[in-house]
Each structure stands twice: as C-alpha cells, then as structure tokens.
Design a protein around this motif. Structure first.
Motif, PDB file in Angstrom:
ATOM      1  N   MET A 117       9.026   2.988   5.690  1.00 20.92           N
ATOM      2  CA  MET A 117       8.319   2.492   4.514  1.00 20.92           C
ATOM      3  C   MET A 117       6.851   2.260   4.865  1.00 20.92           C
ATOM      4  O   MET A 117       6.447   2.411   6.018  1.00 20.92           O
ATOM      5  CB  MET A 117       8.967   1.201   3.999  1.00 20.92           C
ATOM      6  CG  MET A 117      10.470   1.319   3.705  1.00 20.92           C
ATOM      7  SD  MET A 117      11.197  -0.139   2.895  1.00 20.92           S
ATOM      8  CE  MET A 117      10.804   0.209   1.189  1.00 20.92           C
ATOM      9  N   THR A 118       6.080   1.882   3.862  1.00 19.11           N
ATOM     10  CA  THR A 118       4.694   1.505   4.111  1.00 19.11           C
ATOM     11  C   THR A 118       4.639   0.003   4.397  1.00 19.11           C
ATOM     12  O   THR A 118       5.599  -0.726   4.141  1.00 19.11           O
ATOM     13  CB  THR A 118       3.813   1.810   2.892  1.00 19.11           C
ATOM     14  OG1 THR A 118       4.165   0.915   1.817  1.00 19.11           O
ATOM     15  CG2 THR A 118       4.004   3.248   2.433  1.00 19.11           C
ATOM     16  N   ASN A 119       3.511  -0.464   4.893  1.00 19.25           N
ATOM     17  CA  ASN A 119       3.423  -1.886   5.254  1.00 19.25           C
ATOM     18  C   ASN A 119       3.244  -2.805   4.047  1.00 19.25           C
ATOM     19  O   ASN A 119       3.165  -4.026   4.203  1.00 19.25           O
ATOM     20  CB  ASN A 119       2.315  -2.121   6.270  1.00 19.25           C
ATOM     21  CG  ASN A 119       0.921  -1.900   5.702  1.00 19.25           C
ATOM     22  OD1 ASN A 119       0.729  -1.130   4.762  1.00 19.25           O
ATOM     23  ND2 ASN A 119      -0.056  -2.566   6.286  1.00 19.25           N
ATOM     24  N   THR A 120       3.182  -2.235   2.840  1.00 19.08           N
ATOM     25  CA  THR A 120       3.220  -3.070   1.631  1.00 19.08           C
ATOM     26  C   THR A 120       4.623  -3.127   1.035  1.00 19.08           C
ATOM     27  O   THR A 120       4.863  -3.880   0.095  1.00 19.08           O
ATOM     28  CB  THR A 120       2.258  -2.516   0.558  1.00 19.08           C
ATOM     29  OG1 THR A 120       2.581  -1.138   0.318  1.00 19.08           O
ATOM     30  CG2 THR A 120       0.802  -2.641   1.005  1.00 19.08           C
ATOM     31  N   TYR A 153       6.072   1.856   8.979  1.00 25.04           N
ATOM     32  CA  TYR A 153       5.439   2.671  10.013  1.00 25.04           C
ATOM     33  C   TYR A 153       4.165   3.354   9.524  1.00 25.04           C
ATOM     34  O   TYR A 153       3.517   4.094  10.282  1.00 25.04           O
ATOM     35  CB  TYR A 153       6.422   3.694  10.591  1.00 25.04           C
ATOM     36  CG  TYR A 153       6.809   4.844   9.702  1.00 25.04           C
ATOM     37  CD1 TYR A 153       6.059   6.011   9.682  1.00 25.04           C
ATOM     38  CD2 TYR A 153       7.941   4.785   8.904  1.00 25.04           C
ATOM     39  CE1 TYR A 153       6.412   7.075   8.875  1.00 25.04           C
ATOM     40  CE2 TYR A 153       8.308   5.844   8.098  1.00 25.04           C
ATOM     41  CZ  TYR A 153       7.536   6.993   8.092  1.00 25.04           C
ATOM     42  OH  TYR A 153       7.896   8.039   7.287  1.00 25.04           O
ATOM     43  N   THR A 154       3.783   3.103   8.269  1.00 26.46           N
ATOM     44  CA  THR A 154       2.490   3.577   7.774  1.00 26.46           C
ATOM     45  C   THR A 154       1.763   2.426   7.098  1.00 26.46           C
ATOM     46  O   THR A 154       2.374   1.460   6.638  1.00 26.46           O
ATOM     47  CB  THR A 154       2.655   4.721   6.752  1.00 26.46           C
ATOM     48  OG1 THR A 154       3.461   4.259   5.657  1.00 26.46           O
ATOM     49  CG2 THR A 154       3.307   5.937   7.383  1.00 26.46           C
ATOM     50  N   GLU A 155       0.444   2.545   7.051  1.00 21.88           N
ATOM     51  CA  GLU A 155      -0.387   1.532   6.406  1.00 21.88           C
ATOM     52  C   GLU A 155      -0.869   2.053   5.055  1.00 21.88           C
ATOM     53  O   GLU A 155      -1.322   3.193   4.944  1.00 21.88           O
ATOM     54  CB  GLU A 155      -1.582   1.193   7.291  1.00 21.88           C
ATOM     55  CG  GLU A 155      -1.184   0.525   8.599  1.00 21.88           C
ATOM     56  CD  GLU A 155      -2.374   0.152   9.452  1.00 21.88           C
ATOM     57  OE1 GLU A 155      -2.426  -0.984   9.928  1.00 21.88           O
ATOM     58  OE2 GLU A 155      -3.252   1.027   9.636  1.00 21.88           O
ATOM     59  N   GLN A 181       4.510  10.828   3.781  1.00 20.96           N
ATOM     60  CA  GLN A 181       3.463   9.832   3.594  1.00 20.96           C
ATOM     61  C   GLN A 181       2.663   9.562   4.858  1.00 20.96           C
ATOM     62  O   GLN A 181       1.527   9.127   4.795  1.00 20.96           O
ATOM     63  CB  GLN A 181       4.083   8.526   3.091  1.00 20.96           C
ATOM     64  CG  GLN A 181       4.524   8.593   1.641  1.00 20.96           C
ATOM     65  CD  GLN A 181       4.913   7.218   1.132  1.00 20.96           C
ATOM     66  OE1 GLN A 181       5.377   6.371   1.872  1.00 20.96           O
ATOM     67  NE2 GLN A 181       4.714   6.996  -0.146  1.00 20.96           N
ATOM     68  N   ALA A 182       3.271   9.767   6.023  1.00 20.33           N
ATOM     69  CA  ALA A 182       2.556   9.469   7.263  1.00 20.33           C
ATOM     70  C   ALA A 182       1.327  10.352   7.438  1.00 20.33           C
ATOM     71  O   ALA A 182       0.360   9.969   8.088  1.00 20.33           O
ATOM     72  CB  ALA A 182       3.491   9.636   8.457  1.00 20.33           C
ATOM     73  N   ARG A 183       1.387  11.559   6.881  1.00 17.10           N
ATOM     74  CA  ARG A 183       0.246  12.491   6.900  1.00 17.10           C
ATOM     75  C   ARG A 183      -0.255  12.795   8.317  1.00 17.10           C
ATOM     76  O   ARG A 183      -1.458  12.880   8.545  1.00 17.10           O
ATOM     77  CB  ARG A 183      -0.900  11.943   6.046  1.00 17.10           C
ATOM     78  CG  ARG A 183      -0.598  11.921   4.545  1.00 17.10           C
ATOM     79  CD  ARG A 183      -1.806  11.439   3.754  1.00 17.10           C
ATOM     80  NE  ARG A 183      -1.593  11.562   2.334  1.00 17.10           N
ATOM     81  CZ  ARG A 183      -1.064  10.594   1.576  1.00 17.10           C
ATOM     82  NH1 ARG A 183      -0.696   9.461   2.114  1.00 17.10           N
ATOM     83  NH2 ARG A 183      -0.912  10.778   0.278  1.00 17.10           N
ATOM     84  N   ILE A 184       0.654  12.931   9.256  1.00 16.21           N
ATOM     85  CA  ILE A 184       0.228  13.316  10.597  1.00 16.21           C
ATOM     86  C   ILE A 184       0.985  14.546  11.076  1.00 16.21           C
ATOM     87  O   ILE A 184       0.989  14.868  12.254  1.00 16.21           O
ATOM     88  CB  ILE A 184       0.406  12.164  11.607  1.00 16.21           C
ATOM     89  CG1 ILE A 184       1.875  11.751  11.699  1.00 16.21           C
ATOM     90  CG2 ILE A 184      -0.475  10.990  11.273  1.00 16.21           C
ATOM     91  CD1 ILE A 184       2.140  10.766  12.815  1.00 16.21           C
ATOM     92  N   ILE A 191       5.136   5.727  -4.739  1.00 15.22           N
ATOM     93  CA  ILE A 191       6.006   6.254  -3.693  1.00 15.22           C
ATOM     94  C   ILE A 191       6.486   7.650  -4.080  1.00 15.22           C
ATOM     95  O   ILE A 191       6.934   7.863  -5.212  1.00 15.22           O
ATOM     96  CB  ILE A 191       7.215   5.319  -3.443  1.00 15.22           C
ATOM     97  CG1 ILE A 191       6.731   3.925  -3.042  1.00 15.22           C
ATOM     98  CG2 ILE A 191       8.135   5.901  -2.385  1.00 15.22           C
ATOM     99  CD1 ILE A 191       5.882   3.886  -1.803  1.00 15.22           C
ATOM    100  N   ASP A 192       6.414   8.587  -3.138  1.00 14.29           N
ATOM    101  CA  ASP A 192       6.871   9.951  -3.369  1.00 14.29           C
ATOM    102  C   ASP A 192       8.376   9.944  -3.646  1.00 14.29           C
ATOM    103  O   ASP A 192       9.158   9.484  -2.812  1.00 14.29           O
ATOM    104  CB  ASP A 192       6.555  10.808  -2.146  1.00 14.29           C
ATOM    105  CG  ASP A 192       6.933  12.270  -2.329  1.00 14.29           C
ATOM    106  OD1 ASP A 192       7.480  12.625  -3.396  1.00 14.29           O
ATOM    107  OD2 ASP A 192       6.682  13.059  -1.397  1.00 14.29           O
TER     108      ASP A 192
END
Length: 288
Positions: free
Chosen positions: A99-102, A183-185, A228-231, A111-112
C-alpha cells in the motif's frame, strides 16, 4: 506454470549439454576400464552400442535439465520458497498487500483498480470501503502520523501519512491475515513513489509482523516494484523476485518467518522470466 518457454533459454541448453556429455564420459570411462581389466567382457563396439550410449546419455541429460516447478526447500531455517504463476488472493495462507503510506483505499481515481491494494477492497472486502477503512484505522492508531496534508495541498483522499514500512494486519476472514505494508510514499497529487531502499526496509517490517502474528502459516506476496511504485524501469520482475527471496531468507535465518513463502507472478509477467535462472538463485540461498 508453463515450462515450454524454458526450452528457449540458454541455461537449459547449457545444462543439457553438460549433463549429456558427462553421461557420455561416464560410459566411455566405464567401457575403457572394463575393457582394460576384462578384455573379453565387452562385445566389439558397434552401431548398436553407440546408439544405446547416445540414447541413454540424451535421456539422462533431459532428466537432469528438464524444467520443474520453481521451488526450493531449506533446512536452516526450515522453510520453503515457491515461485507461483497465478492469483495472489487464491493462494493458501496469509497475504502481503503493498500500500501507500497514506493507506488510501479509494478507487479508481486515487488507487489503481488493477493493483493488489484495490483487489483487497474489491475481492476481500466486497467493495465495502468503509469496513476496510475502519479495519486499517483501528490498527493505525498504534502508529504515529509523520505528516498531515493541509487544505492548501488540496490532496484528495486521506490526509495522514505514516512512516515508510508501516505494517498493519487486517483479518476479514477466519484464519487468513492480510499484512498491509506502506512501501511507497504518496504526495499531494496522489502520485506514489518507491525506492529499492524503501522496499527493502518495508519487507523487513513485513517479516517482523508476519513472525509475530502469522503463526508460521504459508505466506504469499506479489512481485513488487512495478505499478504504483514506479521503479520497474530499474527493478524488473526478475530482480524483484530475487530481492524478495533474499530479504526473506535473511529474516528467516534470524528467526523463522513462515513455513513457506509464495512469490506470486501474474500470467502476463511470466513470459519475461527466466525460471531456470530463478531456480538456480533459490538454490544458491542454501547455507554453504
């Protein structure tokens, strides 16, 4: 998992060649030694014997090199890692949800709807976003808010941010836990960003949470780093799988995390993986 694609990999043909030639060498040494010690024991070398050696050697090479399910058992620690093609939410045991940190849950604008986080809402909570938010908030009460967006930020969705790696556990079903890890901001434009270092720290937190609450049950996690991590441009699926497995084994050597880790790969991503190389990597994680 389909094995046909493994026959197109150089690793398969390299291993097949080595094993086949090793078998030919064994027969050559065997017949040579036998002929030296017992000159009359073997018939003259002919086409039949050459054909028999060839068939047996090729068969041995195929047997040793034939692609198998990608999995590895370990004795120290006592655990297993399986690389599985399929659906994360249909696996046995507990599940890790990135998830994101929010901890936003609104789909599809924030959210996708194709991601794991969205599937937790749609498939597990049956689109009951209020129920999922209540479960998350109840667990997040024990974690400090590190940043709160202001009205000037005009961020849609949730306004509180937590530390990267914050992990909470929700249990909407009996004997099945979902470990939700940030694990993502997320920024004010609801753009999620991740980093290799952040994912490593987040995985360490997940293993701690699983160790404390998972009761040793099997655990499943999706390939992370894309979406979502985009890496994904510098962290492709092949590297992500190795990264997850390495992190899990380091944590397991400290103290057992789970009886089995399933790293689940979507069908559309499998064709880009070298399963034989991944099997070799899992084998290399055994204690020397």
């Amino acid at each position: 998992m389909s094995i046909a694609r493994d026959f197109t990999k150089r690793r398969f043909w390299s291993r097949f060649s080595i094993q086949t030639l090793a078998s030919v060498g064994f027969f050559a040494i065997f017949t040579g030694v036998t002929d030296a010690l017992f000159p009359d024991a073997l018939p003259p070398v002919g086409k039949f014997l050459a054909a028999a050696v060839s068939v047996l050697s090729i068969g041995y090479g195929l047997f040793q090199s034939w692609p198998r399910p990608v999995q590895q058992s370990y004795s120290s620690p006592n655990t297993e890692i399986h690389i599985v093609e399929g659906d994360l939410f249909e696996q046995e045991g507990n599940v890790v949800v990135g998830m994101t940190n929010t901890f936003d849950t609104e789909i599809p604008h924030i959210i996708d709807e194709r991601g794991v986080q969205a599937q937790l809402l749609t498939r597990v909570y049956r689109n009951d976003r209020a129920a999922l938010d209540r479960a998350l908030e109840a667990e997040l009460d024990a974690h400090p808010v590190v940043h709160r967006f202001t009205p000037d930020d005009r961020k849609p969705g949730k306004q509180d941010s937590y530390s990267l790696g914050t992990t909470v556990t929700v249990a909407p079903a009996i004997r099945k836990l979902y470990f939700c890890v940030a694990y993502t901001e997320m920024n004010k434009r609801n753009e999620a960003r991740g980093s290799v270092d952040g994912i490593w720290r987040s995985l360490n937190n997940v293993w701690d949470e699983v160790r404390a609450k998972g009761n040793g049950d099997p655990l499943s996690i999706a390939v992370i780093g894309g979406g979502q991590a985009r890496i994904s441009q510098y962290f492709p699926a092949q590297d992500s799988i190795r990264f997850i497995a390495l992190s899990y084994m380091f944590a397991s050597r400290k103290e057992k995390v789970a009886s089995r880790l399933n790293i689940v790969v979507e069908k559309r991503a499998v064709r880009n993986l070298d399963m034989l190389e991944l099997q070799a990597f899992l084998k290399s994680l055994r204690p020397s």
